[in-house]
Design an enzyme around this catalytic site. Structure first.
Site, short mmCIF file in Angstrom:
data_model
loop_
_atom_site.label_atom_id
_atom_site.label_comp_id
_atom_site.label_asym_id
_atom_site.label_seq_id
_atom_site.Cartn_x
_atom_site.Cartn_y
_atom_site.Cartn_z
N LYS A 171 0.86 -1.19 0.00
CA LYS A 171 0.00 0.00 0.00
C LYS A 171 0.89 1.24 0.00
CE LYS A 171 -4.28 1.08 2.45
NZ LYS A 171 -4.89 1.01 3.80
C1 E4P Z 1 -8.27 1.99 3.65
O1 E4P Z 1 -7.47 1.15 3.23
C2 E4P Z 1 -8.11 2.73 4.91
O2 E4P Z 1 -7.45 1.88 5.83
C3 E4P Z 1 -9.39 3.12 5.57
O3 E4P Z 1 -10.52 2.74 4.84
C4 E4P Z 1 -9.43 4.50 6.14
O4 E4P Z 1 -10.67 4.76 6.73
P1 E4P Z 1 -10.93 5.94 7.74
O5 E4P Z 1 -11.15 7.20 6.96
O6 E4P Z 1 -12.18 5.53 8.47
O7 E4P Z 1 -9.73 6.04 8.64
#
Ligand code: E4P
Length: 217
Positions: free
Chosen positions: A84
């Site tokens: 990622k």
């Molecule tokens: C995606 O890969 C992220 O980990 C995640 O969806 C972030 O979500 P949030 O905005 O609730 O922190």
């Protein structure tokens, strides 16, 4: 639509996996930090052993060599590790290198359609538009999914749209209608996906009627 769970918590992953419909996992540094004093690599190894599908592991470097170095270490953990990377210039460059080398890449923190266009050109496996965070600042997160879907379909890009920052079951329904390929969902929302008061009351009545017509059974 594939369903990933957005967590670093093993119990949540196990419980979601028991439903039999879990396709993968996404983590991020904030989710791992919520787990307390766990070793990042150990936790990822544990997660990869539980779920055969893609498990996103995020780098924290912001320069290209640093990202590639971290990615090389992360790729050693298990074959289902997905790297990622943040959707920034160096992230895009690192994405191209890793994708050319056969790695799965999830480009995270995508907030506008042109970012999604570029990461698709760089060979990303997934692009992660953050719906909830756009809604939080008064913008329409779902429109971003619709725009990316249209752009990818116009040009036949194979990058999968991974709806992220999901906050509610409604987000999930709308992301599915908008054509997201994947949604990464917090455990609390996964738990509510099967709920409907009419299912509960209907089932209660069926069971009561069965017992009335079969006294003693
Ligand atoms: C995606 O890969 C992220 O980990 C995640 O969806 C972030 O979500 P949030 O905005 O609730 O922190």
């Amino acid at each position: 639509m594939k369903i990933f769970i957005d967590t670093g918590n093993l119990n949540e992953i196990k419980e979601a996996a028991e439903l039999g419909v879990l396709d993968g996992v996404t983590t991020n540094p904030s989710l791992i930090a919520k787990e307390g004093n766990v070793d990042f690599f150990t936790r990822l190894k544990e997660i990869c052993a539980l779920v055969p599908g893609p498990v996103s592991a995020e780098v924290v470097s912001t320069d290209k060599p640093g990202m590639l170095k971290e990615a090389a270490e992360l790729r050693k953990i298990a074959p289902n590790i997905t790297i990622k990377l943040p959707t920034i210039r160096t992230g895009l460059q690192a994405c191209k290198v890793l994708a050319d080398d056969g790695a799965k890449v999830n480009m995270t923190l995508c907030f506008q359609p042109l970012q999604a266009l570029l990461v698709a050109k760089a060979g990303a496996t997934f692009v992660s538009p953050f719906l909830g965070r756009l809604d939080d600042i008064g913008q329409d997160g779902m429109q971003l999914i619709r725009d990316i879907r249209k752009i990818y379909d116009n040009y036949g890009f194979k990058t999968q749209i991974l709806a992220a920052s999901i906050r509610s079951p409604l987000h999930l329904v709308e992301a599915a209608l908008a054509g997201a390929d994947v949604a990464t969902v917090p455990f609390a929302v996964i738990q509510r996906m099967l709920d409907h008061p009419l299912t509960e009351s209907g089932l209660k009545k069926f069971i009561e009627d069965w017992h009335k017509s079969h006294p003693g059974k």
